[in-house]
Design an enzyme around this catalytic site. Structure first.
Site, PDB file in Angstrom:
ATOM      1  N   LYS A 199       9.659   5.042   5.632  1.00 25.45           N
ATOM      2  CA  LYS A 199       9.385   3.703   5.078  1.00 25.45           C
ATOM      3  C   LYS A 199      10.690   3.160   4.535  1.00 25.45           C
ATOM      4  O   LYS A 199      11.597   3.923   4.191  1.00 25.45           O
ATOM      5  CB  LYS A 199       8.362   3.791   3.935  1.00 25.45           C
ATOM      6  CG  LYS A 199       7.627   2.496   3.700  1.00 25.45           C
ATOM      7  CD  LYS A 199       6.522   2.303   4.720  1.00 25.45           C
ATOM      8  CE  LYS A 199       5.767   1.019   4.505  1.00 25.45           C
ATOM      9  NZ  LYS A 199       4.531   1.000   5.292  1.00 25.45           N
TER      10      LYS A 199
HETATM   11  P1  NAD Z   1       1.792  -9.440   3.937  1.00 30.25           P
HETATM   12  O1  NAD Z   1       3.073  -9.660   3.217  1.00 30.25           O
HETATM   13  O2  NAD Z   1       1.600 -10.063   5.274  1.00 30.25           O
HETATM   14  O3  NAD Z   1       0.568  -9.932   3.013  1.00 30.25           O
HETATM   15  C1  NAD Z   1       0.384  -9.479   1.713  1.00 30.25           C
HETATM   16  C2  NAD Z   1      -0.731 -10.289   1.081  1.00 30.25           C
HETATM   17  O4  NAD Z   1      -0.975  -9.782  -0.239  1.00 30.25           O
HETATM   18  C3  NAD Z   1      -0.407 -11.770   0.914  1.00 30.25           C
HETATM   19  O5  NAD Z   1      -1.571 -12.531   1.102  1.00 30.25           O
HETATM   20  C4  NAD Z   1       0.052 -11.849  -0.532  1.00 30.25           C
HETATM   21  O6  NAD Z   1      -0.080 -13.145  -1.104  1.00 30.25           O
HETATM   22  C5  NAD Z   1      -0.895 -10.856  -1.167  1.00 30.25           C
HETATM   23  N1  NAD Z   1      -0.416 -10.366  -2.456  1.00 30.25           N
HETATM   24  C6  NAD Z   1       0.853 -10.066  -2.820  1.00 30.25           C
HETATM   25  N2  NAD Z   1       0.888  -9.689  -4.110  1.00 30.25           N
HETATM   26  C7  NAD Z   1      -0.383  -9.721  -4.545  1.00 30.25           C
HETATM   27  C8  NAD Z   1      -0.974  -9.446  -5.788  1.00 30.25           C
HETATM   28  N3  NAD Z   1      -0.265  -9.050  -6.838  1.00 30.25           N
HETATM   29  N4  NAD Z   1      -2.323  -9.590  -5.876  1.00 30.25           N
HETATM   30  C9  NAD Z   1      -3.051 -10.002  -4.821  1.00 30.25           C
HETATM   31  N5  NAD Z   1      -2.534 -10.286  -3.617  1.00 30.25           N
HETATM   32  C10 NAD Z   1      -1.207 -10.147  -3.496  1.00 30.25           C
HETATM   33  O7  NAD Z   1       1.605  -7.868   4.005  1.00 30.25           O
HETATM   34  P2  NAD Z   1       0.709  -7.030   5.034  1.00 30.25           P
HETATM   35  O8  NAD Z   1       1.583  -6.630   6.154  1.00 30.25           O
HETATM   36  O9  NAD Z   1      -0.555  -7.736   5.268  1.00 30.25           O
HETATM   37  O10 NAD Z   1       0.438  -5.698   4.183  1.00 30.25           O
HETATM   38  C11 NAD Z   1      -0.647  -5.607   3.253  1.00 30.25           C
HETATM   39  C12 NAD Z   1      -0.912  -4.146   2.954  1.00 30.25           C
HETATM   40  O11 NAD Z   1      -1.243  -3.480   4.179  1.00 30.25           O
HETATM   41  C13 NAD Z   1       0.261  -3.371   2.370  1.00 30.25           C
HETATM   42  O12 NAD Z   1      -0.223  -2.400   1.487  1.00 30.25           O
HETATM   43  C14 NAD Z   1       0.876  -2.712   3.585  1.00 30.25           C
HETATM   44  O13 NAD Z   1       1.623  -1.558   3.270  1.00 30.25           O
HETATM   45  C15 NAD Z   1      -0.379  -2.365   4.362  1.00 30.25           C
HETATM   46  N6  NAD Z   1      -0.159  -2.151   5.787  1.00 30.25           N
HETATM   47  C16 NAD Z   1       0.390  -3.110   6.581  1.00 30.25           C
HETATM   48  C17 NAD Z   1       0.548  -2.863   7.937  1.00 30.25           C
HETATM   49  C18 NAD Z   1       1.072  -3.912   8.877  1.00 30.25           C
HETATM   50  O14 NAD Z   1       1.020  -3.681  10.101  1.00 30.25           O
HETATM   51  N7  NAD Z   1       1.554  -5.072   8.414  1.00 30.25           N
HETATM   52  C19 NAD Z   1       0.177  -1.637   8.471  1.00 30.25           C
HETATM   53  C20 NAD Z   1      -0.397  -0.671   7.643  1.00 30.25           C
HETATM   54  C21 NAD Z   1      -0.561  -0.951   6.304  1.00 30.25           C
END
Ligand code: NAD
Length: 411
Positions: free
Chosen positions: A103
């Site tokens: 990561k």
């Molecule tokens: P992203 O940046 O696209 O979206 C994050 C979302 O969370 C946004 O809507 C943002 O406004 C919101 N957010 C941020 N801070 C916040 C808070 N304090 N309270 C509430 N909402 C908040 O990110 P993503 O890629 O969608 O990732 C989201 C989660 O999924 C993370 O934990 C990430 O590690 C996990 N994840 C992502 C992927 C991927 O393919 N993108 C894969 C596996 C896991």
């Protein structure tokens, strides 16, 4: 509260105990293989210099090249990145794809930065960790606050040194080697698992009322996939707060607001709620899809959902996990629930290496097969050993990594 890495290691220890892992192998898996912390200078548009810190942690590479996303967030630090890297090791092993776990992150708030500043920061960060990257070494992907454009800059910075190498990163735009289906894969994969879980436990997916915290890549694609199946999404949120409609939100309408650069709170026909209230909402399925550590010892006893689908990484502290288990709340753990992202990345990487492109329908079929295979393996193991899905997932994954370590002769 224990830091994120200590928390993940608590889960690792429970899994390792279940399979009676040797002390030697425990020593291998509870620390990371390699960690790098670098200065990342960014010349701001106003001429000033912003110096931020970037991290890349390679946790374990016994089963293949290191693989894991890059996040831009003020709370990114070595412990968080270590925790997320370790989760990637267990996720790739559980999904049985030929990668290890890594990561990366930059401790920065990117929301106020211009496109030029973000590009400069991404290129400088890539330059400083480039010697550790490569399609057979370590392959980044998007995570919180990074996207396909970020990956395009990383790929270009890497290719400037090594020659055109689309397989150096995944989650790229389609025009430069991205795979149709990858962007939706994490959210879609989580819905495939939720559907399988409902079927397994005799629940009607169509009757579940779902609340999703976070409306970025993962949360929004989950909402779309659920809406396409006529499942009611009763609440969503982002960093600005949340919205609730007990009759079900109009997800297309919320998406159009967000795509136009707005927040979910600007959408019509819904009541405002806070992110905290969303976690305690009257619903059937709660989906944390934003940041870590949101379900804690302080609020786990107030969760009203009967199922938690961990689309985010480490949203549940070990203390909260015990409270939820005692209350009979079923938790589909992150290493399973959001494994669709890295599985989709594996498909993209394979296609880049073969210089071949699948149709999205094939991508989704293969993704579905992988998610169901992993879900079935976890449920079967959990039921055979009378443990939670999380403990089963960790135990299975640790077993696979331990076998690879032993065969390769590292331990
Ligand atoms: P992203 O940046 O696209 O979206 C994050 C979302 O969370 C946004 O809507 C943002 O406004 C919101 N957010 C941020 N801070 C916040 C808070 N304090 N309270 C509430 N909402 C908040 O990110 P993503 O890629 O969608 O990732 C989201 C989660 O999924 C993370 O934990 C990430 O590690 C996990 N994840 C992502 C992927 C991927 O393919 N993108 C894969 C596996 C896991």
């Amino acid at each position: 509260m224990a830091n994120a890495f200590e928390q993940v290691n608590e889960y690792v220890q429970i899994g390792a105990d279940l399979i009676d892992l040797s002390d030697e192998l425990r020593d291998v898996i509870r620390t990371s293989h390699r960690e790098i912390s670098v200065q990342v200078p960014v010349r701001r548009d106003d001429g000033s210099l912003l110096m931020v810190r970037g991290y890349r942690v390679q946790h374990n590479g016994a089963r293949g090249p290191y693989k894991g996303g890059i996040r831009y967030h003020p709370s990114a630090d070595l412990d968080e990145v270590r925790a997320l890297a370790s989760l990637m090791t267990w996720k790739t092993a559980l999904l049985d794809i030929p990668f290890g776990g890594a990561k990366g992150g930059i401790a920065v708030d990117p929301l106020g930065m211009s496109r030029r500043e973000l590009e400069t920061m991404t290129r400088h960060f890539t330059d400083r960790i480039c010697h550790l990257l490569g399609p057979y070494r370590d392959i980044p992907a998007p995570d919180v606050n990074t996207d396909a454009q970020t990956m395009a800059w990383m790929m270009d910075a890497y290719s400037a040194r090594e020659g055109y190498t689309p397989a150096a990163v995944t989650g790229k735009p389609l025009d430069i080697g991205g795979a149709p289906g990858r962007e939706a894969a994490t959210g879609r994969g989580a819905v495939y698992v939720l559907a399988a879980a409902c079927e397994h436990w005799g629940l009607d997916l169509g009757k579940q009322r779902v609340a999703i915290q976070g409306f970025g890549n993962v949360g929004s694609w989950m909402a779309m996939e659920l809406a396409a199946r006529d499942v009611k999404v009763v609440a969503v949120s982002d960093v600005n707060g949340g919205i609730h409609n007990a009759g079900g939100l109009d997800i297309e309408a919320v998406l159009s607001v967000v795509r136009a650069g707005g927040s979910v709170v600007d959408a019509a026909h819904a009541d405002m709620i806070s992110n905290d209230e969303l976690l305690r909402l009257d619903c059937d399925v709660l989906v944390p899809a934003a940041l870590g550590d949101v379900l804690t010892g302080d609020n786990a006893d107030e969760v009203r959902a009967s199922m938690v689908v961990e689309a985010a990484n480490h949203p549940t502290t070990p203390e909260a996990d015990k409270v939820l288990a005692d209350r009979g709340v079923r938790v589909i753990p992150d290493v399973l629930a959001n494994g669709g992202g890295v599985t989709g990345s594996y498909f993209e990487w394979s296609q880049n290496i073969q210089q071949f492109r699948w149709k999205e329908s094939r991508f989704n079929e293969e993704l579905h097969a992988k998610m169901i295979e992993a879900f079935n393996a976890v449920v079967t193991f959990a039921e055979a050993h009378d443990v939670s899905l999380r403990t089963a997932a960790f135990a299975l994954a640790i077993e696979r990594v331990a076998r690879a370590e032993t065969l390769r002769g590292y331990a």
